[in-house]
Design an enzyme around this catalytic site. Structure first.
Site, PDB file in Angstrom:
ATOM      1  N   ASN A  39       8.942 -14.476  -3.501  1.00 41.56           N
ATOM      2  CA  ASN A  39       8.422 -13.328  -5.519  1.00 41.56           C
ATOM      3  C   ASN A  39       7.503 -13.556  -4.657  1.00 41.56           C
ATOM      4  O   ASN A  39       6.436 -14.017  -5.242  1.00 41.56           O
ATOM      5  CB  ASN A  39       9.350 -13.530  -5.897  1.00 41.56           C
ATOM      6  CG  ASN A  39       9.198 -12.743  -7.353  1.00 41.56           C
ATOM      7  OD1 ASN A  39       7.894 -12.697  -7.639  1.00 41.56           O
ATOM      8  ND2 ASN A  39      10.053 -12.480  -7.788  1.00 41.56           N
ATOM      9  N   SER A  40       6.530 -11.862  -4.571  1.00 37.89           N
ATOM     10  CA  SER A  40       5.021 -11.833  -4.092  1.00 37.89           C
ATOM     11  C   SER A  40       4.640 -12.606  -5.156  1.00 37.89           C
ATOM     12  O   SER A  40       4.790 -12.215  -6.576  1.00 37.89           O
ATOM     13  CB  SER A  40       5.398 -11.010  -3.246  1.00 37.89           C
ATOM     14  OG  SER A  40       5.935 -10.187  -2.672  1.00 37.89           O
TER      15      SER A  40
END
Length: 191
Positions: A39-40
């Site tokens: 999840n960036s």
């Protein structure tokens, strides 16, 4: 507060993280979500969304949608007049991302598993906006081909955030800083 900040406020990251990682939702860094994917980093996502410049009512493709967080943020930006499709290569992540987005009650957005050997979704193209959350070695021609006129594509290419703008039959490319992402797995013809 701009549209991107409002989207972040409306769609908290916590609900798109594995249960054991949710206490780290406020961490401004990538968080592992399984299958070697992340999840960036929120700051990076915000930078990408500002470059993408999504407007209400647009059709948006989210390539590498993972847990569905970026798809949900994009859905907030397009509003119910728009359409957002997230595609994810990893089947387990695609199912989880689809559940996460469905739980928000935004029927104009969905996540599905990417089709084998297909980058993006050329069948439903053209797209007003395309967001890619994985790093390509070079700019994939098939994604550029899926872009509407006018349209914008944001993709990390060889460590550099790249913005492709199509307008009036002309395509231009600009570069916007260095970033690190998981690698984009591309069909052979796009390499």
């Amino acid at each position: 507060m701009d549209a991107v900040d409002r989207a972040f406020e409306a769609v908290p990251r916590k609900g798109f993280l594995p249960r054991l990682a949710r206490s780290r939702a406020g961490h401004d860094g990538p968080i592992l979500i399984g299958h070697g994917q992340t999840n960036s980093q929120p700051r990076t996502v915000a930078d990408m969304l500002r470059l993408l410049d999504v407007q209400p009512g647009q059709r948006v493709l989210d390539v590498g949608s993972g847990s569905g967080w970026t798809t949900a943020l994009l859905a907030h930006l397009t509003g119910p007049e728009g359409t957002v499709l997230g595609v994810e290569l990893e089947a387990d992540l695609a199912r989880w991302g689809a559940q996460n987005v469905a739980a928000l009650g935004v029927p104009w957005a969905r996540v599905r598993e990417a089709l084998p050997g297909v980058l993006g979704d050329p069948y439903d193209a053209p797209w007003d906006r395309i967001l890619v959350s994985a790093e390509a070695d070079s700019l994939p021609p098939s994604l550029v081909d899926q872009l509407a006129d006018p349209g914008r594509l944001v993709i990390p290419v060889a460590g550099t955030m790249t913005l492709v703008v199509r307008a009036d039959g002309t395509t231009s490319t600009s570069h916007h800083g260095r970033y690190r992402f998981v690698p984009l797995r591309q069909p052979r013809a796009d390499r």
